[in-house]
Design an enzyme around this catalytic site. Structure first.
Site, PDB file in Angstrom:
ATOM      1  N   MET A  29       0.851  -1.185   0.000  1.00  0.00           N
ATOM      2  CA  MET A  29       0.000   0.000   0.000  1.00  0.00           C
ATOM      3  C   MET A  29       0.898   1.249   0.000  1.00  0.00           C
ATOM      4  O   MET A  29       0.489   2.328   0.414  1.00  0.00           O
ATOM      5  CB  MET A  29      -0.930   0.007   1.218  1.00  0.00           C
ATOM      6  N   LEU A  32       6.705   2.935   1.549  1.00  0.00           N
ATOM      7  CA  LEU A  32       7.646   1.809   1.646  1.00  0.00           C
ATOM      8  C   LEU A  32       8.704   2.035   2.720  1.00  0.00           C
ATOM      9  O   LEU A  32       9.157   3.156   2.934  1.00  0.00           O
ATOM     10  CB  LEU A  32       8.328   1.597   0.287  1.00  0.00           C
ATOM     11  N   GLY A  35      11.131  -3.002   5.609  1.00  0.00           N
ATOM     12  CA  GLY A  35      10.394  -4.279   5.590  1.00  0.00           C
ATOM     13  C   GLY A  35       9.961  -4.633   4.167  1.00  0.00           C
ATOM     14  O   GLY A  35      10.135  -5.766   3.705  1.00  0.00           O
ATOM     15  N   HIS A  36       9.422  -3.645   3.446  1.00  0.00           N
ATOM     16  CA  HIS A  36       9.022  -3.889   2.049  1.00  0.00           C
ATOM     17  C   HIS A  36      10.246  -4.214   1.197  1.00  0.00           C
ATOM     18  O   HIS A  36      10.210  -5.088   0.329  1.00  0.00           O
ATOM     19  CB  HIS A  36       8.372  -2.637   1.451  1.00  0.00           C
ATOM     20  N   ASP A 151       2.890  -9.328   9.455  1.00  0.00           N
ATOM     21  CA  ASP A 151       1.429  -9.473   9.414  1.00  0.00           C
ATOM     22  C   ASP A 151       1.133 -10.971   9.396  1.00  0.00           C
ATOM     23  O   ASP A 151       0.744 -11.531   8.368  1.00  0.00           O
ATOM     24  CB  ASP A 151       0.871  -8.771   8.179  1.00  0.00           C
ATOM     25  N   VAL A 177      11.479  -7.272   9.626  1.00  0.00           N
ATOM     26  CA  VAL A 177      12.675  -6.432   9.752  1.00  0.00           C
ATOM     27  C   VAL A 177      12.446  -5.500  10.939  1.00  0.00           C
ATOM     28  O   VAL A 177      11.353  -4.951  11.100  1.00  0.00           O
ATOM     29  CB  VAL A 177      12.915  -5.606   8.463  1.00  0.00           C
ATOM     30  N   SER A 186       7.321  -0.612  10.425  1.00  0.00           N
ATOM     31  CA  SER A 186       5.938  -0.439   9.999  1.00  0.00           C
ATOM     32  C   SER A 186       5.769   0.975   9.477  1.00  0.00           C
ATOM     33  O   SER A 186       6.448   1.902   9.955  1.00  0.00           O
ATOM     34  CB  SER A 186       5.013  -0.670  11.197  1.00  0.00           C
ATOM     35  N   SER A 187       4.846   1.141   8.543  1.00  0.00           N
ATOM     36  CA  SER A 187       4.579   2.494   8.010  1.00  0.00           C
ATOM     37  C   SER A 187       4.055   3.394   9.118  1.00  0.00           C
ATOM     38  O   SER A 187       4.105   4.611   9.019  1.00  0.00           O
ATOM     39  CB  SER A 187       3.545   2.433   6.894  1.00  0.00           C
ATOM     40  N   ARG A 188       3.513   2.788  10.182  1.00  0.00           N
ATOM     41  CA  ARG A 188       2.938   3.598  11.268  1.00  0.00           C
ATOM     42  C   ARG A 188       3.985   4.130  12.241  1.00  0.00           C
ATOM     43  O   ARG A 188       3.666   4.993  13.050  1.00  0.00           O
ATOM     44  CB  ARG A 188       1.958   2.751  12.079  1.00  0.00           C
TER      45      ARG A 188
HETATM   46  O1  PAF Z   1       0.074  -5.724   3.876  1.00  0.00           O
HETATM   47  C1  PAF Z   1      -0.380  -4.818   3.149  1.00  0.00           C
HETATM   48  O2  PAF Z   1       0.257  -3.788   2.887  1.00  0.00           O
HETATM   49  C2  PAF Z   1      -1.773  -4.961   2.560  1.00  0.00           C
HETATM   50  O3  PAF Z   1      -2.628  -5.578   3.448  1.00  0.00           O
HETATM   51  C3  PAF Z   1      -1.790  -5.674   1.190  1.00  0.00           C
HETATM   52  C4  PAF Z   1      -1.325  -7.114   1.297  1.00  0.00           C
HETATM   53  C5  PAF Z   1      -0.899  -4.923   0.216  1.00  0.00           C
HETATM   54  C6  PAF Z   1      -3.203  -5.681   0.635  1.00  0.00           C
HETATM   55  O4  PAF Z   1      -3.705  -4.384   0.454  1.00  0.00           O
END
Ligand code: PAF
Length: 279
Positions: A29, A32, A35-36, A151, A177, A186-188
């Site tokens: 989403m 970034l 972790g991404h 997650d 990570v 986390s993005s948060r």
């Molecule tokens: O983990 C996330 O960022 C979201 O839940 C995902 C898997 C991209 C679905 O919108």
């Protein structure tokens, strides 16, 4: 990096690839963080082409205000993706993802997995996740799907979705990570009040404590002691559960190592954080 915002354009690109070209897919989403990037790195290692999607999925937010507030630093994200050697960014609009009048309902019942832990506190959240991931898998048609263990429930549900719908994509999970002090990326995290930031690793510390306590106590006792530790921190706990890694149901006895996971969600002021650890 090629950027496609329509399904037709992505599929035209896909048609140009040799059938043997493997595609690794990282759904995101945006906003970034490392972790991404670790998911993208793993995708790079395992696949010929790396496809990343950025789509802030309105269906998985419980509050519209949360959806509106969700960070959308697109230029920064694109810059990071280019640096990480991403082949394709799929950047669809809402109408492209959810064409009006198109039936996107999923026929499998995953409620046993979606109504516990996060699902209990965020009703409907996983219905939104399942809908978007199912749609993305149909569009991207990847060989591999990369998801983070941060997650934990999400990846468990998607694993069951893939199996139940006989989708020919292999789910690959990647370790969480962490910041130097153990806080899961986390993005948060950027929203954590700086005065509370030194306390933010208490979730991690509690999970490490659970790992230690497992050697001496049954799950019920471990849970109790971990809740006590969190009660003495600035966190307000939503849940702390010790569950089976496969079916997400609470356990009363230990399973072999790697089959039990402690999952926690807690608020640090107005920021909700989740974390987990295999016990
Ligand atoms: O983990 C996330 O960022 C979201 O839940 C995902 C898997 C991209 C679905 O919108």
């Amino acid at each position: 990096m090629q950027v496609f915002s329509t399904v037709a354009n992505y599929q035209a690109y896909r048609d140009t690839l040799f059938p043997s070209t493997s595609i690794g897919f990282v759904p995101t989403m945006g906003a970034l963080h490392p972790g991404h990037l670790s998911l993208i790195e793993k995708a790079r290692e395992m696949s010929d082409k790396v496809v990343v999607s950025i789509f802030v999925n309105p269906l998985q937010f419980n509050e519209n205000s949360d959806f509106v507030k969700y960070p959308k630093p697109l230029d920064r994200d694109i810059h990071m993706l280019c640096q990480y050697d991403t082949d394709v960014l799929f950047l669809p609009t809402n109408d492209e993802m959810y064409p009006p009048g198109k039936d996107l309902s999923i026929k499998v019942d995953l409620s046993a997995y979606t109504e516990v832990l996060e699902g209990k506190f965020r009703p409907g959240h996983f219905d939104g996740v399942i809908t978007v991931v199912h749609r993305l898998l149909k569009i991207i048609q990847p060989d591999f799907l990369f998801m983070g263990l941060k997650d934990f429930q999400q990846q468990t549900i998607i694993r069951h979705l893939i199996e139940s719908c006989s989708i020919s994509t292999q789910l690959q999970t990647v370790e969480t990570v962490r910041e130097e002090d153990g806080l899961a990326m986390s993005s948060r995290n950027v929203r954590i009040d700086t005065s509370l930031r030194p306390e933010a690793n208490k979730l991690y510390e509690t999970l490490m404590l659970a790992r230690e306590l497992r050697k001496k106590f049954l799950p019920g006792e471990v849970k109790q002691r971990c809740l006590e530790k969190l009660a003495a921190s600035p966190f307000e706990v939503e849940y702390f559960e010790i569950v089976s890694a496969n079916n997400l149901q609470p356990v009363t006895d230990w399973k072999p190592s790697g089959e039990t996971v402690a999952c926690v969600a807690a608020w640090l002021n107005d920021v909700r954080l989740i974390d987990n650890m295999m016990l």
